[in-house]
Every structure is written in structure tokens, then in C-alpha cells.
Design an enzyme around this catalytic site. Structure first.
Site, short mmCIF file in Angstrom:
data_model
loop_
_atom_site.label_atom_id
_atom_site.label_comp_id
_atom_site.label_asym_id
_atom_site.label_seq_id
_atom_site.Cartn_x
_atom_site.Cartn_y
_atom_site.Cartn_z
N LYS A 81 9.25 6.54 15.64
CA LYS A 81 9.58 5.49 14.68
C LYS A 81 9.88 6.07 13.30
O LYS A 81 10.89 5.71 12.68
CB LYS A 81 8.43 4.47 14.61
CG LYS A 81 8.77 3.22 13.85
CD LYS A 81 8.40 3.37 12.40
CE LYS A 81 8.88 2.18 11.60
NZ LYS A 81 8.57 2.37 10.17
N GLN A 103 19.09 -4.07 12.46
CA GLN A 103 17.62 -3.96 12.49
C GLN A 103 17.02 -4.28 11.14
O GLN A 103 15.99 -4.94 11.04
CB GLN A 103 17.23 -2.55 12.94
CG GLN A 103 15.77 -2.20 12.78
CD GLN A 103 15.39 -1.71 11.40
OE1 GLN A 103 14.27 -1.86 10.97
NE2 GLN A 103 16.34 -1.15 10.67
N PRO A 134 14.64 1.94 14.10
CA PRO A 134 13.18 2.08 14.01
C PRO A 134 12.51 0.83 14.59
O PRO A 134 12.80 -0.28 14.16
CB PRO A 134 12.92 2.18 12.50
CG PRO A 134 14.24 2.50 11.87
CD PRO A 134 15.27 1.88 12.78
N ARG A 185 -3.45 10.11 6.61
CA ARG A 185 -2.10 10.63 6.40
C ARG A 185 -2.10 11.92 5.60
O ARG A 185 -1.08 12.63 5.55
CB ARG A 185 -1.25 9.59 5.69
CG ARG A 185 -1.12 8.29 6.46
CD ARG A 185 -0.74 7.13 5.56
NE ARG A 185 -0.94 5.86 6.24
CZ ARG A 185 -2.11 5.27 6.34
NH1 ARG A 185 -3.18 5.83 5.79
NH2 ARG A 185 -2.22 4.13 7.01
N ASP A 195 9.29 -0.97 14.73
CA ASP A 195 7.93 -1.18 14.23
C ASP A 195 7.38 -2.44 14.89
O ASP A 195 8.00 -3.00 15.79
CB ASP A 195 7.93 -1.31 12.71
CG ASP A 195 8.45 -2.66 12.28
OD1 ASP A 195 9.51 -3.05 12.80
OD2 ASP A 195 7.82 -3.34 11.46
N ARG A 246 0.82 -1.21 0.00
CA ARG A 246 0.00 0.00 0.00
C ARG A 246 0.86 1.26 0.00
O ARG A 246 0.49 2.27 -0.59
CB ARG A 246 -0.93 0.00 1.22
CG ARG A 246 -1.91 1.13 1.13
CD ARG A 246 -2.92 1.15 2.25
NE ARG A 246 -3.60 2.44 2.19
CZ ARG A 246 -4.22 2.99 3.21
NH1 ARG A 246 -4.24 2.36 4.38
NH2 ARG A 246 -4.81 4.13 3.08
#
Length: 295
Positions: A222, A277, A239, A180, A241, A136
Site C-alpha cells: 500500500k 482512487q 493504493p 514507525r 487502504d 496525526r
DNA sequence: AACCAGGTCTCGA
DNA sequence: TCGAGACCTGGT
């Protein structure tokens, strides 16, 4: 058929060159690098090559046994910079802790490099990315490119801050951005009006970078860490998540808040924690997408 | 058809 | 300072 390819035209063939494998330290794996969820504007062509835009120029890259095939008007130096070919990947691997799952991720995605992204592209991408999946995010970026963006040598690309700042929230929602939309507008306006100088954040201390970015509506810890890591040279940024959070909580079940988790990750993973990460994140996400695949 | 996604913001305790 | 809910929408 007439192949009337004119240098510089949309159908023109850009100059090609190869960056030999031995000319930079450590491996490079294009697939892992460009599909690991750090960038959303590249597409893979039917022939396996990847097409994107760097520094306002179209670029096509392909993995070759002898190195990286590049078709672009970009200089070799620009391509090396973008793909962080200056990073000594083997040295970075050696800096990682001896954690079996991390070692497995490195073995599987060896050659995954962080990118040195344009801070505007990176900031816009990760404001879009809040709480939605990678397909998306790509879709929203494509929609913005087609509606407000400019065509770079025949390839649609994200709009400039100035162009995006002229958009309306209603239209952005129609394009599928959801809640958003106002966040993207806030970011674009701050950058367009000069209140947020993204480029000037390069070289600034990590805490200052994060604090400055978080003044934008829609940029929390984040997203700020993503921008710091992927475009502002802060390899210590982690980050956290939902995927990384699960991984961290397996090692430190009592940690709850974001600063605690990210701080633990930095101390556990070392000076290139952000790099580690990305391997853990990619491993977790791909593992979920393809549950049955033996190592 | 539920459930989830590279989270952030607001609000009450 | 911390946890809980709301939030747009499309993928899977």
C-alpha cells in the site's frame, strides 16, 4: 509600523503571479487537491491561502476566479509541474467508468488533481502514515520538521535523509512516531547512504518500482503504491487502504488479497485508476467525517 | 470511553 | 499462499 520586507528574508514577500485558468486543461480545486490525504506538509492560512514547500522553496497559493495565485520564488514551470497542470483532467474524467458513486465524487471534488510530489517527502510521509489518521500524520510530520528539519524561507519543513538518518529511535518515539520510528530510520539511512535512489525510480516500470520500495522496512504494497502514484508517475497504481478496500469489496465481494483488489481496481477504473482512487478515497473519508450533507 | 486510523510484519497452518 | 494478532499513539 515599519514594513521592512527584504527580498529573500524570512518576512520577505515573494514575487507573485497568476496562472490563468484557461492556460491549462481542465479545472483545479486547491482545497480538494491539498486536503485529499495525498500530502501532509501544507497549511491553510486564515485568509484561505495555502502555504507549503516545493523544490526547496516556500510557496503560497490561492484560488482565484481567474486562476491560481502564486507567491513564490519558484518558476511558473515548477508550480505547473507540482500541481500536474499538464494533466487533461476532463479527458481523465472521460476515461472513468460510468459508476454513479464515482461520478458523484467527481462532481463534488471536481478539480482535485494528483500532485507530482518529491519522492523523498512522499516516501517519508507515507511511512509515517501507516495505520494512523490524517491529523496525526500531519502532527508527526510537523514534529519531525521542528526537531530535525530545516527552515525554508521561514517555514519549517521535513528533514533531509542525511539529517534524519542521524536521529535516534528513542527520540523519534518521544516525538510520537511509535513503532514507525525504526522504519523511518531504515528509510532515511538507505536513501542517505545511496542504497535507495528514489529519484532514479522515476521512469522505471511499475513492478520494479514497487519491488524496490518494498525492500524498506515499513513499506508494504500500500505504501509503495502511494509513493508510485503520488511521486513516481504511476497513475495506474491504486493504493488500497481500509476505505478503498470497502468500496472495492462492494463491487467484488469475493476478492480478498491486496493484489486481487488492486488488480480489480485497475481493470475497473482504467488507465488513470490512481486518479479515480483519490476521488473515491476523499469522498469516503469526507463522508465519514461529515455524515449529514446533502449532495 | 471505546473504537478507529491512507498497514506492515511475523508466524503457524 | 493465506488469515490472525500484535503493534504505538492520538483523533473522534
Amino acid at each position: 509600523m515599519v514594513s521592512a520586507s527584504v527580498e529573500g528574508g524570512p518576512a520577505g514577500r515573494a514575487p507573485g503571479f497568476v496562472i490563468p485558468s484557461g492556460s491549462f486543461p481542465g479545472p483545479l480545486d486547491l482545497e480538494s487537491t491539498l486536503a485529499s490525504g495525498q500530502v501532509f506538509t501544507w497549511d491553510q492560512a486564515p485568509d484561505g491561502c495555502w502555504e507549503g514547500v516545493v523544490e526547496g522553496r516556500a510557496i503560497r497559493v490561492g484560488q482565484r476566479a481567474d486562476g491560481l495565485l502564486v507567491e513564490s520564488k519558484l518558476s511558473e514551470a515548477s508550480v505547473r509541474r507540482y500541481f500536474r497542470l499538464d494533466d487533461d483532467l476532463e479527458a481523465i474524467y472521460r476515461s472513468f467508468p460510468p459508476d454513479p458513486p464515482l461520478k458523484a465524487a467527481v462532481r463534488r471534488y471536481r478539480g482535485l488533481r494528483l500532485l507530482r510530489q518529491d519522492p523523498w517527502e512522499c516516501a517519508l510521509s507515507f511511512v509515517l502514515a501507516t495505520f494512523c489518521n490524517v491529523p496525526r500524520i500531519r502532527r508527526m510530520a510537523r514534529a519531525l520538521s521542528l526537531e530535525y528539519g530545516e527552515t525554508v524561507e521561514g517555514r519549517p519543513y521535513l528533514p533531509s535523509p542525511e539529517r534524519l538518518a542521524s536521529a535516534t529511535e528513542a527520540r523519534l518515539r518521544e516525538l510520537g512516531l511509535g513503532y514507525r520510528a525504526p522504519n523511518v530510520l531504515d528509510l532515511a539511512r538507505r536513501v542517505a547512504e545511496g542504497h535507495l535512489a528514489l529519484g532514479a525510480l522515476r521512469g522505471r516500470p511499475y513492478d520494479e518500482v514497487v519491488a524496490t520500495l518494498m525492500e524498506v522496512r515499513g513499506i508494504g504494497r500500500k505504501v509503495a503504491d502511494c509513493i508510485a502514484l503520488f511521486s513516481l508517475e504511476h497513475m495506474e497504481a491504486v493504493p488500497v487502504d481500509v476505505w478503498v478496500e470497502r468500496i472495492l469489496k462492494l463491487r467484488a465481494p469475493d476478492l480478498r488479497s491486496y493484489p486481487e483488489l488492486a488488480g480489480f481496481a485497475r481493470s475497473w477504473l482504467g488507465p488513470f485508476a490512481g486518479y479515480a482512487q483519490q476521488y473515491l478515497y476523499h469522498q469516503a473519508r469526507m463522508g465519514a467525517a461529515e455524515p449529514c450533507r446533502g449532495a
